[in-house]
Motif scaffolding. Sequence first.
Motif, PDB file in Angstrom:
ATOM      1  N   GLN A   1     119.528  10.717  26.766  1.00  0.00           N
ATOM      2  CA  GLN A   1     119.119   9.712  27.744  1.00  0.00           C
ATOM      3  C   GLN A   1     120.338   9.017  28.341  1.00  0.00           C
ATOM      4  O   GLN A   1     121.167   8.468  27.614  1.00  0.00           O
ATOM      5  CB  GLN A   1     118.218   8.672  27.091  1.00  0.00           C
ATOM      6  CG  GLN A   1     117.633   7.714  28.124  1.00  0.00           C
ATOM      7  CD  GLN A   1     116.657   6.751  27.494  1.00  0.00           C
ATOM      8  OE1 GLN A   1     117.062   5.745  26.933  1.00  0.00           O
ATOM      9  NE2 GLN A   1     115.381   7.047  27.580  1.00  0.00           N
TER      10      GLN A   1
ATOM     11  N   HIS B   1     121.506   5.960  30.394  1.00  0.00           N
ATOM     12  CA  HIS B   1     121.028   4.666  30.874  1.00  0.00           C
ATOM     13  C   HIS B   1     121.441   4.556  32.334  1.00  0.00           C
ATOM     14  O   HIS B   1     122.589   4.819  32.681  1.00  0.00           O
ATOM     15  CB  HIS B   1     121.642   3.516  30.073  1.00  0.00           C
ATOM     16  CG  HIS B   1     120.901   2.235  30.272  1.00  0.00           C
ATOM     17  ND1 HIS B   1     120.988   1.524  31.449  1.00  0.00           N
ATOM     18  CD2 HIS B   1     120.046   1.555  29.470  1.00  0.00           C
ATOM     19  CE1 HIS B   1     120.203   0.448  31.349  1.00  0.00           C
ATOM     20  NE2 HIS B   1     119.628   0.450  30.154  1.00  0.00           N
TER      21      HIS B   1
ATOM     22  N   GLU C   1     117.817  -3.008  31.106  1.00  0.00           N
ATOM     23  CA  GLU C   1     116.654  -2.576  31.879  1.00  0.00           C
ATOM     24  C   GLU C   1     115.790  -3.766  32.295  1.00  0.00           C
ATOM     25  O   GLU C   1     115.122  -3.748  33.327  1.00  0.00           O
ATOM     26  CB  GLU C   1     115.838  -1.673  30.955  1.00  0.00           C
ATOM     27  CG  GLU C   1     114.699  -0.985  31.595  1.00  0.00           C
ATOM     28  CD  GLU C   1     114.750   0.494  31.274  1.00  0.00           C
ATOM     29  OE1 GLU C   1     113.811   1.155  31.679  1.00  0.00           O
ATOM     30  OE2 GLU C   1     115.711   0.953  30.659  1.00  0.00           O
TER      31      GLU C   1
ATOM     32  N   ARG D   1     113.580   5.805  32.809  1.00  0.00           N
ATOM     33  CA  ARG D   1     115.038   5.898  32.921  1.00  0.00           C
ATOM     34  C   ARG D   1     115.525   7.215  33.512  1.00  0.00           C
ATOM     35  O   ARG D   1     116.489   7.234  34.262  1.00  0.00           O
ATOM     36  CB  ARG D   1     115.664   5.729  31.538  1.00  0.00           C
ATOM     37  CG  ARG D   1     115.587   4.315  31.041  1.00  0.00           C
ATOM     38  CD  ARG D   1     116.156   4.178  29.652  1.00  0.00           C
ATOM     39  NE  ARG D   1     116.107   2.772  29.270  1.00  0.00           N
ATOM     40  CZ  ARG D   1     116.489   2.314  28.106  1.00  0.00           C
ATOM     41  NH1 ARG D   1     116.940   3.132  27.191  1.00  0.00           N
ATOM     42  NH2 ARG D   1     116.419   1.025  27.830  1.00  0.00           N
TER      43      ARG D   1
END
Length: 531
Positions: free
Chosen positions: A239, A241, A257, A288
């Motif tokens: 992932q 960000h 976030e 995301r």
Amino acid sequence: MADHRYDVIIIGSGAAGLTAALNLADTRKVVVLAKGALSEGSTAYAQGGIAAVLEPGDTFESHIEDTMVAGGGLNNRRTVEFVIEHAPQAIERLAALGVPFNPGDGPSGDRWHLTREGGHSHRRIVHVDDATGSAVQQALEKAAAAHPNITLVTDMAAIDLVTGRHAERYSGDGRVRGVYALHRPSGKVALFTARATILATGGAGRVYQFSTAPRGASGDGIAMAWRAGCRVSNMEFNQFHPTALYNLEVKNFLITEAMRGEGGQLKLPTNHRRFMPRFDSRAELAPRDVVARAIDHEIKRLGLDYVHLDISHKPAEFVMEHFPTIYAKLLTLGIDITKEPIPVVPAMHYTCGGVVIDLDGRTDLPGLYAAGEVTQSGLHGANRLASNSLLECFVFGEAAAKHILAHWDEFPDPGVIREWDESRVRDSDEDIVVQHNWREIRRFMWDYVGIVRTTKRLERALHRATLLQQEVDDYYGNYRITSDLIELRNLVVVATLIVRSALARHESRGLHYTLDYPEMLPEAVDTILVP
């Protein structure tokens, strides 16, 4: 250094490790090994918060559904239900430990203030301003330090898990009996043995050039478990960000976030226009992976270094009250977020794959458990939903501890283990080799195995990783061990696992997006690598 015998060894001192320790320590002698200082792991850096169903009108079913949607359908539904149904109790226990969650102020008399993040259909994130992880870490550390049965050891870099192959009486049973670890200040290797071992070593963010992860996130637990014989799964799902601060002096600073959840907008620095509505109807509140790909697309299309995240249209008091840490930090860099936008760029943030575990935190090897980001539990699937990560640490840290206690009589004594042997190695006169290879891995992973992938780039990366693996193995066999060498050895393993997993997935799903297979296949199947 002498032998160290305990009932349970926990490798890692973040949320998962300390939760497990506190659940074991009333009846068992526990040692917690931290690679650096106790607070140096990812937990202390978590800004956002912890997701749980606490708002009137919200339901477990809704949180489960949001998690499955974000995870591209690859989640294990039983795991998702297990974690989410245990979330409210986990929050209660943290509050009892003294975590000062922001109190509620709504007309419904909510106990805590709940914020909302991308991918969530309700407000369900409890938080401590914009520094939740730090507050949680402090509370757990304080409780662990006060417990007479918990020994906290800092500056111990785990090298390899101890199995029957290291026993005086050789055994091929695969049972894990402890760990060899380097005491970083002295350069001496210590042997820790126990009936059970828990990996809580976090993720592998530092395998990429740009990352929000702390420096120690070098995939140590994943690599050690793989070398010992554990299966590893879904390593292609990394992932990114969407919004790390773009600043050449300040590394790894994340813009939470929650800023987008509270109205922050992504804009192009060239014309100050929003671009997210072109990519997704949820705009800035899309998951995301969608936001990161959109930013990556705009940066590449226009040849930019960054895009802007702007919350300056909100009242200054609102911004300072909701984001005090970010406001103060950016002010020191000459950016007043109440008046101007923040330059942001995507950065590697979370490892969704890892060591395969069951609902009790058990790995494939007897005596070895794992919890948190080091694992692939089935919770995150192809993309982690915001604020489910700390939650996973608490639930699985406790689950592993409970299973160990319930089956204690089935764990044999570790027996006599051979001391670490460094009689045939010498001190290195070429540390530049380690530094160069460290930089090379992170660079080719960023260029070839990033947010958008192609088969050709992945094949190039695999070729590089294979050559580096040979170099590192040769170096490791000849020179005395150092902390940097341990991390390099693990980074090469993890990079290879990520690339192999990415090449095996002939579709685009969640965080794995490839131009050669842009469609999602009808059936969701885990990528499982077997040593």
